[in-house]
Design an enzyme around this catalytic site. Structure first.
Site, PDB file in Angstrom:
ATOM      1  N   SER A 120     -15.604   0.326  24.815  1.00 56.51           N
ATOM      2  CA  SER A 120     -16.206   1.188  25.851  1.00 56.51           C
ATOM      3  C   SER A 120     -16.925   0.335  26.894  1.00 56.51           C
ATOM      4  CB  SER A 120     -17.183   2.162  25.213  1.00 56.51           C
ATOM      5  OG  SER A 120     -16.528   2.880  24.191  1.00 56.51           O
ATOM      6  N   LYS A 124     -12.940  -4.078  15.270  1.00 56.38           N
ATOM      7  CA  LYS A 124     -13.565  -4.817  16.376  1.00 56.38           C
ATOM      8  C   LYS A 124     -15.043  -5.083  16.079  1.00 56.38           C
ATOM      9  CE  LYS A 124     -15.549  -4.544  20.038  1.00 56.38           C
ATOM     10  NZ  LYS A 124     -16.326  -3.742  20.925  1.00 56.38           N
ATOM     11  N   ASP A 125     -15.688  -4.101  15.446  1.00 56.73           N
ATOM     12  CA  ASP A 125     -17.095  -4.281  15.058  1.00 56.73           C
ATOM     13  C   ASP A 125     -17.127  -4.753  13.606  1.00 56.73           C
ATOM     14  OD1 ASP A 125     -18.356  -3.264  17.538  1.00 56.73           O
ATOM     15  OD2 ASP A 125     -17.275  -1.451  16.987  1.00 56.73           O
ATOM     16  N   LEU A 142     -14.354   7.201  25.168  1.00 52.80           N
ATOM     17  CA  LEU A 142     -13.239   6.952  24.242  1.00 52.80           C
ATOM     18  C   LEU A 142     -12.069   6.236  24.916  1.00 52.80           C
ATOM     19  CD1 LEU A 142     -13.252  10.343  22.294  1.00 52.80           C
ATOM     20  CD2 LEU A 142     -14.533   8.248  21.810  1.00 52.80           C
ATOM     21  N   HIS A 154     -10.277   4.206  19.803  1.00 55.31           N
ATOM     22  CA  HIS A 154     -10.853   5.356  19.095  1.00 55.31           C
ATOM     23  C   HIS A 154      -9.751   6.316  18.641  1.00 55.31           C
ATOM     24  CE1 HIS A 154     -14.415   4.362  21.769  1.00 55.31           C
ATOM     25  NE2 HIS A 154     -14.969   4.380  20.573  1.00 55.31           N
TER      26      HIS A 154
HETATM   27  O1  PAF Z   1     -19.427   1.794  16.577  1.00 55.92           O
HETATM   28  C1  PAF Z   1     -20.038   2.734  17.124  1.00 55.92           C
HETATM   29  O2  PAF Z   1     -19.559   3.374  18.059  1.00 55.92           O
HETATM   30  C2  PAF Z   1     -21.419   3.098  16.628  1.00 55.92           C
HETATM   31  O3  PAF Z   1     -22.115   1.975  16.222  1.00 55.92           O
HETATM   32  C3  PAF Z   1     -21.430   4.186  15.541  1.00 55.92           C
HETATM   33  C4  PAF Z   1     -20.747   3.715  14.261  1.00 55.92           C
HETATM   34  C5  PAF Z   1     -20.747   5.433  16.054  1.00 55.92           C
HETATM   35  C6  PAF Z   1     -22.884   4.547  15.171  1.00 55.92           C
HETATM   36  O4  PAF Z   1     -23.581   5.014  16.303  1.00 55.92           O
END
Ligand code: PAF
Length: 288
Positions: free
Chosen positions: A191, A151-152, A33, A37
């Site tokens: 991470s 970010k994702d 983290l 996060h």
């Molecule tokens: O973004 C992430 O950390 C992962 O893809 C998730 C959403 C926790 C699923 O494993």
């Protein structure tokens, strides 16, 4: 903070919270983290009465076994950070708890076009694995609010689609997409940054600079030149770009020619010393 390893224990506890009229906010993570996060936790604390975080390094979403084996694990400091941030419950299952039959069911999620572009094509099976674990976690936690990081970007759209596929269960969950947190250098917090040495960590900020450059230089018309220019910059600095793309911000349709109005997102994925980094930036249309 209460730590749960077993689904039944977590569910019982959540049930008692719901009986007391408490809404549930959920932050799924893979651990290691960082402040990004924690900003999701903060959003959850603002939206819901009870915040649950999960840490599970999901094997089914890693298309590259080396990436999985090198994924950073910092569980002790994660627990401290979550506790200090005000998280009420941490779900920390082992692989058997999540996949009791040895692996995910052979269920296939219809993600359509989303799975054919960008990380969908570069990381075959990745988004199926994400959907498998996120559906499982959502069925366990049954949250009212789900926090995800911008970010994702593509993952956010994939999970939005997953909620549609989940029907009524999905409809009850409200997604909150939280802005990307950055290092002083501009590097998006991730991470995977932990796998970079100091010099590369400095260097990695170039990805954000490239996104800013795209935003500043973008003009209506063909987008090929800017994509090629940015790709060349990344290569000249020792990156191995996977993609430099501009796409429709809502559905990720890749944009070759821009009308100057369509809302775009610029997305970059590039390897630096074998670490794959991604970042993105929304490009709002000019209003004046
Ligand atoms: O973004 C992430 O950390 C992962 O893809 C998730 C959403 C926790 C699923 O494993």
């Amino acid at each position: 903070m209460i730590l749960f390893k077993k689904i039944t224990d977590l569910r019982n506890w959540l049930e008692s919270q719901r009986k007391n009229g408490k809404s549930i906010g959920f932050v799924p993570t893979m651990g290691a983290l960082h402040p990004g996060h924690l900003s999701l936790i903060e959003t959850s604390l603002n939206k819901a009465a009870v915040t649950v975080c999960s840490i599970f390094v999901n094997p089914t979403q890693f298309n590259d076994p080396a990436d999985f084996s090198k994924y950073p694990v910092t569980i002790e400091s994660d627990i401290e950070l979550l506790e200090a941030a005000g998280t009420m419950a941490l779900f920390l299952p082992d692989v058997k708890e999540i996949y009791p039959n040895g692996g995910p069911a052979s269920k296939k999620y219809d993600l359509g076009y989303l799975e054919t572009v960008l990380d969908g094509s570069s990381r075959p099976g990745h988004f199926q694995g994400v959907c498998t674990v996120v559906e499982r976690l959502l069925e366990i936690v049954e949250p009212d609010h789900l926090m995800l990081g911008q970010k994702d970007y593509q993952q956010c759209l994939v999970i939005t689609r997953l909620l549609e596929l989940m029907g009524d269960t999905g409809k009850r969950i409200q997604i909150h997409i939280c802005p990307t947190l950055r290092e002083k250098s501009g590097l998006a917090m991730s991470s995977r940054n932990m796998r970079l040495n100091m010099a590369d960590r400095e260097k990695a900020a170039l990805i954000h600079q490239c996104l800013l450059q795209i935003r500043n230089e973008l003009e209506a018309g063909k987008l090929n030149n800017i994509k090629q220019k940015i790709t060349a910059i990344l290569i000249s600095q020792g990156f191995r770009p996977d993609y430099v793309e501009l796409a429709n911000a809502r559905n990720l349709t890749l944009t070759e020619v821009w009308d100057g109005k369509e809302e775009l997102v610029a997305l970059i994925a590039a390897f630096l010393s074998e670490v794959r980094l991604i970042d993105n930036m929304l490009i709002q249309k000019a209003t004046e």
